[in-house]
Scaffold this active site. Structure first.
Site: not given
Length: 413
Positions: A130, A207, A210, A233, A371
């Protein structure tokens, strides 16, 4: 493919859907089919009630007051931190830093490493990141003279791990990678990435934005240095998230922002900083958001992450099979290990046009580069249609998506 009755025996999706008031609304005269969960998930009534209760009963600033409301708000906020600690199996609650979201956490680390890097050092990012996990590191390189290296990917949407191992060397100081690709759904081999980086003395930031809605990571077992998450999320509110950092790293990093709460003592001559986690939590935080994040974790853990993962896997498999029956449809991201994201295009049709028609049918999907423009450049496409599923979606909604895409294709070709 497994039919609805078998799915229902394993997972009571109809009961779960009753917890989400927004799923009852109509869009453009059609019953809402919400398939944009990779952008933000929906919020159950149980979490909404916690938000309302905070503002009804004990809205007050934390850590600063002796009055009852302040103490109640402080207790609730710190209990939420402990829930997060337990959920992610973090050694100490003070290693949980509340942030405004994943982007905030990444920037905190990137800014902090400015004083640690010099020209000739290398940092590494994957090809499927991202923008939030690309731009801060480019800015870090501009400040320090360090060089950014990229772990390449293949056409299946998988990292080429042989190349990763070749890129690692004693100049590598930091490695950054998403746990799950927001554009493709690929689950990256972060255990291997972390272990190899540590062997050359590099730190690792993962990260987890997700991943956290689908996977329950054990951060101590992973031995990761930093892990970032956003509440929105995973059934929580927007504007709040966490950065996990190992105590040794958090003690090394300088404060990201100056202000109230993050100080031990202030004079005009010198300021000393508070202990963890307050050193990184300047100003009044999103108190209600943090409390609601804890409630969202309670909700998802009550359902069970194993049950969620199994249900979403079956739903994604069904959706993949049905979408591939549409002539000219191509799926991008066919990794062996995926979460419930399907990015696709139809030959000769712009993804935006498909998304617009689906919206008229009450079906919410995401269109564009998500993104993650370097991924789209790799495939030489302007973007994709992305359908992303959560545990409250159903096979009937998948069928509506498929019929909607067929209708869009017939209208546009």
């Amino acid at each position: 493919m497994t039919d609805k009755s078998i799915l229902a025996n394993k997972f009571d999706v109809d009961a779960i859907r009753k917890d989400f008031p927004i799923l009852n609304r109509e869009v453009n005269g059609q019953h809402l089919v919400y398939l944009d969960n990779a952008a933000t998930s929906q919020t159950p009534q149980q979490v909404i009630d916690v938000i309302v209760d905070y503002y009804h009963r004990y809205n007050a600033n934390i850590h600063r007051g002796v009055h009852t409301l302040s103490q109640e708000a402080t207790d609730a906020y710190e209990v939420a931190r402990q829930k997060i600690q337990k959920h992610f199996n973090i050694a100490h609650s003070y290693e949980v830093i509340f942030t405004s979201g994943t982007t905030h956490g990444i920037n905190l680390v990137a800014t902090g490493f400015t004083s640690f890097l010099k020209k000739g050092d290398e940092i590494m990012v994957s090809a499927m990141e991202h923008h939030s996990n690309i731009v801060p590191w480019q800015m870090l390189c501009e400040r320090t003279g360090a060089t950014l290296k990229v772990i390449p990917m293949n056409l299946n949407g998988e990292l080429i791990m042989e190349e990763y191992h070749k890129l690692l060397n004693d100049r590598t100081k930091l490695v950054f990678c998403n746990h799950v690709s927001n554009a493709l759904g690929t689950v990256n081999p972060i255990e291997e990435i972390i272990d190899a980086a540590h062997k050359v003395g590099a730190a690792v930031l993962i990260d987890g934005a997700q991943a956290a809605a689908h996977i329950k990571p054990d951060l101590q077992a992973l031995d990761v240095d930093f892990y970032t998450v956003s509440a929105h999320k995973m059934c929580g509110p927007t504007g709040v998230g966490i950065l996990y950092g190992k105590e040794e790293w958090l003690n090394k990093l300088p404060p990201y922002q100056g202000g109230g709460e993050m100080i031990a003592e202030v004079t005009f001559e010198k300021t000393t900083y508070a202990d963890l986690p307050h050193k990184f939590e300047a100003g009044t935080p999103n108190i209600c958001g943090g409390i609601a994040f804890g409630a969202a974790l309670d909700y998802m853990n009550h359902i069970g992450f194993e049950a969620i993962a199994q249900y979403e896997e079956e739903l994604m498999q069904y959706a993949t099979e049905q979408l591939l029956t549409i002539e000219g449809l191509q799926i991008y991201g066919t990794a062996k290990h995926k979460t419930s994201v399907i990015s696709f295009n139809i030959d000769g049709v712009h993804p935006y046009d498909i998304g617009t028609i689906l919206d008229k049918l009450g079906i919410a999907v995401r269109t564009g580069h998500h993104c993650a423009q370097p991924i789209m450049d790799f495939y030489k496409i302007p973007g994709t249609v992305r359908a992303s599923f959560s545990f409250y979606n159903t096979q009937e909604e998948v069928n509506k998506l498929v019929e909607g895409v067929k209708r869009a294709r017939n209208m546009l070709l």
